[in-house]
Scaffold this active site. Structure first.
Site, PDB file in Angstrom:
ATOM      1  CD  GLU A 232      -2.932  -0.942   2.262  1.00 46.90           C
ATOM      2  OE1 GLU A 232      -3.028  -0.307   3.183  1.00 46.90           O
ATOM      3  OE2 GLU A 232      -3.843  -1.744   2.135  1.00 46.90           O
TER       4      GLU A 232
ATOM      5  CD  GLU B 112      -3.967  -5.752   4.159  1.00 45.54           C
ATOM      6  OE1 GLU B 112      -4.879  -4.988   4.656  1.00 45.54           O
ATOM      7  OE2 GLU B 112      -2.596  -5.567   4.347  1.00 45.54           O
TER       8      GLU B 112
HETATM    9  C1  BG6 Z   1      -4.522  -1.868   5.617  1.00 48.05           C
HETATM   10  C2  BG6 Z   1      -3.277  -2.312   6.152  1.00 48.05           C
HETATM   11  O1  BG6 Z   1      -4.501  -0.844   5.008  1.00 48.05           O
HETATM   12  O2  BG6 Z   1      -5.373  -1.837   6.571  1.00 48.05           O
HETATM   13  C3  BG6 Z   1      -3.230  -3.138   7.425  1.00 48.05           C
HETATM   14  O3  BG6 Z   1      -2.388  -2.996   5.211  1.00 48.05           O
HETATM   15  C4  BG6 Z   1      -4.443  -2.460   8.070  1.00 48.05           C
HETATM   16  O4  BG6 Z   1      -1.880  -3.191   7.960  1.00 48.05           O
HETATM   17  C5  BG6 Z   1      -5.546  -2.450   7.622  1.00 48.05           C
HETATM   18  O5  BG6 Z   1      -4.431  -2.895   9.529  1.00 48.05           O
HETATM   19  C6  BG6 Z   1      -6.819  -2.003   8.307  1.00 48.05           C
HETATM   20  O6  BG6 Z   1      -6.459  -0.650   8.835  1.00 48.05           O
HETATM   21  P1  BG6 Z   1      -6.988  -0.259  10.207  1.00 48.05           P
HETATM   22  O7  BG6 Z   1      -6.675   1.293  10.261  1.00 48.05           O
HETATM   23  O8  BG6 Z   1      -8.369  -0.404  10.320  1.00 48.05           O
HETATM   24  O9  BG6 Z   1      -6.010  -0.926  11.153  1.00 48.05           O
END
Ligand code: BG6
Length: 469
Positions: A163, A374
């Site tokens: 990202e 993800e």
């Molecule tokens: C993604 C990242 O952008 O979002 C993760 O790669 C992150 O590392 C995930 O934990 C969720 O984001 P947040 O802010 O809800 O923890």
């Protein structure tokens, strides 16, 4: 429809969010170890010092993943554990730790999917200018080579960066991630260019080694859609996609930057400095990329605005782009719509946006292999009679896996799905308040692990290759 036998069902984590042990066994300090010390930057001042202590409990955690039936585990390597000051000597204890993780995965037949950079930069490099300094490109190439050399015999799937838009956008526009700089678009574009160049050089180096694995990069995937059919708002969506999709995929997959964005940067006098060597690396690397990883949480609904550019520092509740903020250039703003569903943190829940976004990507980049690296729901999970009843997470992942199925049927080349996250972990800005995992971590009870309802559900999905969805 069942998912094909070579489709990988996985789950993901990142080093800073799980390992803890930030100054143990020779690890060097990182930008994040330092940044979280600034008052007010993270929820309740949480730091990664202990995180969920995966450094000491990795055997227990991987055993739980294996029992869930996980086919692949995406995790990241902490650069500063391997090369404590970013450029100098290699720390054998760091190599040993990741060798142990990899071997533990292989023991259970879990495919390790390794991210080289998930935001934790050795502090020495950050102090020396971080991603604005061209030296970081060479330092990354050296670090990537150490990883290929040490782990490439067993790791056959490498992601260079996670990202770029988030760590550069939050780092140089919103000031919410290190180095905490606010509203500096020139720096933002220069830093992204250095990251793409570092990626390209690492891809070329990897392919030269003939380790016969695959390499790519992961991007947060937030396809933009207009809130209506007005010309102005359709323009806003096009503009947002040029800046958030094409700027990030064109240099990787086509070896060149999108003309539209370049022309705009020129009018502002803020084009990144690109050397002939950078250009050549991007062009050589483009066809060598084996896949792209997509981190999909939500789409963007946008409308046109006309205002001077300024980026509001996101609140923790609105850390990764939930509705409400104007774009840095003041051309569009993200909008919450009455007919859409949102999480407690204001992120839109849209499996349909996922399918449409994937189709859009196919239009832009053809049949490139895709891993969903993800996807998941951040929530405060309800505990009823001692059981973690994360039914909203089950529904969320169910609907998004159905969307992946639909996209595959429509001809999109998706080869795997990694839920975020394998286990509850530290959210960069939201601390432990927000959970994502299949495995619960009890912070009131010595970080004890417990299987959630979603754990058993995902186990069934994998067992039946998704035919029960
Ligand atoms: C993604 C990242 O952008 O979002 C993760 O790669 C992150 O590392 C995930 O934990 C969720 O984001 P947040 O802010 O809800 O923890």
């Amino acid at each position: 429809m069942k998912f094909a036998h070579d489709f990988l069902f996985g789950a993901a984590t990142a080093s800073y969010q799980i390992e803890g042990a930030t100054d143990v066994d020779g690890k060097g300090p990182t930008n994040w170890d330092e940044f979280v010390k600034i008052p007010g930057k993270t929820f309740e001042g949480t730091t990664g010092e202990v995180a969920i202590d995966h450094y000491h409990r990795y055997k227990e955690d991987i055993k739980l993943m294996a029992e869930m039936g996980l086919e692949s585990y995406r995790f990241s390597i902490s650069w500063a554990r391997i090369i404590p000051d970013g450029v100098g000597a290699i720390n054998p204890k760091g190599i040993e730790f990741y060798n142990n993780i990899i071997d533990e995965c292989l023991k259970y037949g879990i495919v390790p999917f390794v991210t080289l950079y998930h935001w934790d930069l050795p502090l020495c490099l950050e102090k020396d200018g971080g991603w604005l300094n061209r030296k970081t490109i060479d330092a990354f190439l050296n670090y990537a080579n150490v990883c290929f050399e040490s782990f490439g015999d067993r790791v056959k799937h490498f992601i260079t960066f996670n990202e770029t838009v988030i760590f550069c956008g939050h780092g140089y526009l919103a000031g919410a991630h290190p180095p905490g700089i606010h509203n500096a678009p020139e720096k933002y574009f220069q830093a992204t260019h250095h990251v793409f160049t570092a990626h390209a050089k690492a891809v070329i180096a990897y392919k030269k080694r003939k380790q016969y694995g695959e390499i790519g990069l992961s991007h947060v995937f937030t396809p933009a859609f207009s809130i209506d059919n007005s010309e102005d708002n359709l323009f806003a969506a096009m503009h947002a996609n040029q800046f958030n999709l094409n700027w990030f995929y064109d240099p990787i997959l086509k070896g060149e930057y999108p003309d539209y964005v370049m022309a705009w940067l020129e009018t502002q006098g803020i084009q990144p400095k690109i050397t002939a060597d950078d250009r050549e690396s991007l062009i050589i690397a483009a066809p060598l990329n084996d896949f792209i990883g997509l981190n999909y949480y939500q789409p963007m609904r946008v409308e046109r605005i006309h205002m001077p550019g300024d980026v509001v520092e996101p609140t923790r509740e609105n850390a990764t782009g939930a509705p409400g903020n104007p774009s840095f250039d003041g051309v569009y703003r993200t909008v919450a719509m009455d007919d859409k569903r949102y999480t407690k943190w204001g992120w839109e829940i849209s499996p349909d946006g996922f399918v449409s976004g994937l189709q859009l990507l196919k239009e832009y980049y053809g049949d490139i292999r895709i891993y969903i690296t993800e996807n998941g729901l951040g929530d405060e999970d309800p505990i009823i009679d001692g059981e973690v009843c994360d039914i909203p997470r089950i529904n969320f992942i169910n609907d998004h896996l159905v969307a992946v199925k639909k996209a595959i049927e429509l001809g999109v080349n998706v080869k795997g799905y990694y839920a975020w996250s394998a286990i509850d972990l530290l959210s960069w800005l939201n601390g432990f308040k927000k959970q994502y995992g299949f495995i619960y971590v009890d912070h009131d009870n010595g970080l004890a692990r417990k299987k959630k309802a979603s754990y058993y559900w995902y186990q069934k999905v994998i067992e039946t290759r998704g035919s029960n969805l």
